[in-house]
Design an enzyme around this catalytic site. Structure first.
Site, mmCIF file in Angstrom:
data_model
loop_
_atom_site.group_PDB
_atom_site.id
_atom_site.type_symbol
_atom_site.label_atom_id
_atom_site.label_comp_id
_atom_site.label_asym_id
_atom_site.label_seq_id
_atom_site.Cartn_x
_atom_site.Cartn_y
_atom_site.Cartn_z
ATOM 1 N N CYS A 85 0.829 -1.203 0.000
ATOM 2 C CA CYS A 85 0.000 0.000 0.000
ATOM 3 C C CYS A 85 0.868 1.258 0.000
ATOM 4 O O CYS A 85 0.577 2.237 -0.703
ATOM 5 C CB CYS A 85 -0.934 -0.003 1.204
ATOM 6 S SG CYS A 85 -0.101 -0.232 2.802
ATOM 7 N N GLY A 94 9.927 -1.258 3.513
ATOM 8 C CA GLY A 94 10.728 -1.651 2.354
ATOM 9 C C GLY A 94 10.338 -0.900 1.099
ATOM 10 O O GLY A 94 10.706 -1.300 -0.012
#
Length: 410
Positions: A184, A250
């Site tokens: 997301c 990440g």
């Protein structure tokens, strides 16, 4: 065509919500991998209600609507949700043991977040994405970034990461069998930075950083607990209910897979978790090199870049607003990967002083070309705010669009 869904947590359930509304697939087959509650009635109860988005029928049709789940049947493990049959499997957790062939499922969306390494073979002891194909699926989409345990191995040729509306066409149906829909946060970030790269070019963006103020997720603890054996992060085991918790993301690594130009830009990504159920915010800071002559980059120009990108984007994934929002305002916003809040965009221009004598490799002959060996380069720092519903609006809807686009080519 049937769609297989592995996992029925936050993303799995909302994926079902999306597809019973969209009605592209004739049937949904959901693998739970274990017994749940006392009967399938409890699964129907869970499917129908959501603490963030409310009741399914009101989400679909408004507050005057009636419940849409019917024909709940324990023997077949199925129910009909708004006219779409949904069947639940409760026997196997390892992907290779799920008999997708028996269910006539060719396309699977894995929403568990547990199987993220595309290099693992189907019979990996802990389970693997490729196990789904061992069970009969032709292609697998995961609702998470790839995480490769062996950093020395290259990405397999049949695996690709895409963000809808940014690098959609990187998916090649003739080659790719495993597709990551990124995260997301990466989805929002990609839609925020791509318009700037398109306008200024990567060479003019000296560096960038972002911090996501992210809603709580299911990986966090409700109350404080002891950390697991060998765990180094002593914050993840703290209560999500009353803490702001520093964590990692990440997004920077995944962003380079989606936008290759990011390899040319120094980039840092940070994350904090806050006690809300959904609705997150990215604060993007970009350092832009100004022209040595001419007007500095203005706030209005930055907002105009986003206004134009939002207006001309073919899929409507990028939204722009001049209104003042809080996080709850953007929950459930349909197909909004990022919502730029132009009201909060700001910038400052300053000069960076460079002593040419201290630049490695610049010899005296090179220095003699400059009248002044101390130069000042104007740099503008811009701060842009982008909202995203990290569950349904900003992610599940993108995941579903990716799923349908792949199904259309099968």
């Amino acid at each position: 065509m049937k769609l297989g869904i592995n996992g029925f947590g936050r993303i799995g359930k909302l994926t079902v919500w999306h597809h019973v509304s969209r009605k592209f697939f004739s049937e949904l087959v959901v693998n739970l991998g274990r017994d749940v509650g006392q009967s399938i009635d409890d699964i129907a109860h869970y499917t129908e209600r959501d603490s963030t988005y409310g009741a399914l029928h009101t989400f679909l049709y408004g507050h005057t609507a009636k419940p849409v789940i019917k024909d709940v049947d324990e023997a077949s493990g199925s129910m009909v949700v708004d006219g779409i049959r949904v069947r639940f499997l409760r026997e196997h957790r390892n992907p290779k043991d799920i008999d997708w062939a028996q269910e006539a499922v060719r396309l699977v969306v894995d929403t568990t977040g547990k199987f993220c390494d595309p290099t693992f073979p189907p019979d990996h002891p802990g389970g693997a994405l490729r196990g789904h194909m061992e069970g009969g699926a032709d292609k697998v989409i995961i609702s998470a970034p790839f995480k490769m345990k062996d950093k020395g191995i290259s990405m397999p040729e049949d695996a690709v990461t895409t963000v809808m509306g940014v690098n959609t066409d990187d998916y090649d149906p003739r080659i790719h069998r495993i597709v990551s829909n990124a995260s997301c946060t990466t989805t929002c970030l990609a839609h925020m930075i791509k318009p700037l790269i398109n306008y200024f070019g990567p060479k003019k963006i000296l560096s960038a950083s972002m911090a996501t103020v992210h809603a709580s997720t299911g990986s966090q603890e409700v109350l404080d607990r002891l950390p697991g054996a060998g765990k180094k992060d002593l914050r993840k085991n703290r209560s999500v209910m009353n803490n702001i918790i520093l964590t990692t993301t990440g997004a920077a690594d995944t962003l380079r897979l989606v936008i290759p130009e990011m390899e040319q830009i120094g980039f840092i990504a940070e994350s904090v978790r806050v006690p809300v159920t959904s609705g997150s915010l990215i604060i993007l800071v970009v350092n832009l090199q100004e022209e040595l002559t001419g007007e500095p980059i203005k706030r209005d120009l930055i907002n105009q870049i986003y206004r134009k990108a939002a207006a001309e984007g073919p899929n409507g994934y990028l939204h722009y607003t001049d209104k003042q929002n809080v996080s709850v305002d953007i929950i459930g916003r349909p197909r909004a990967a990022a919502i730029i809040e132009g009201h909060e965009t700001h910038r400052r221009t300053a000069e960076v002083t460079i002593d040419l004598k201290k630049i490695p490799g610049l010899d005296k002959n090179g220095l003699s070309m400059f009248k002044d060996q101390i130069i000042r380069v104007p740099v503008t720092q811009a701060v842009i705010y982008g909202w995203y519903d990290n569950e349904m609006g900003g992610y599940v809807n993108m995941l579903a669009d990716r799923t349908v686009s792949i199904a259309e080519d099968m």
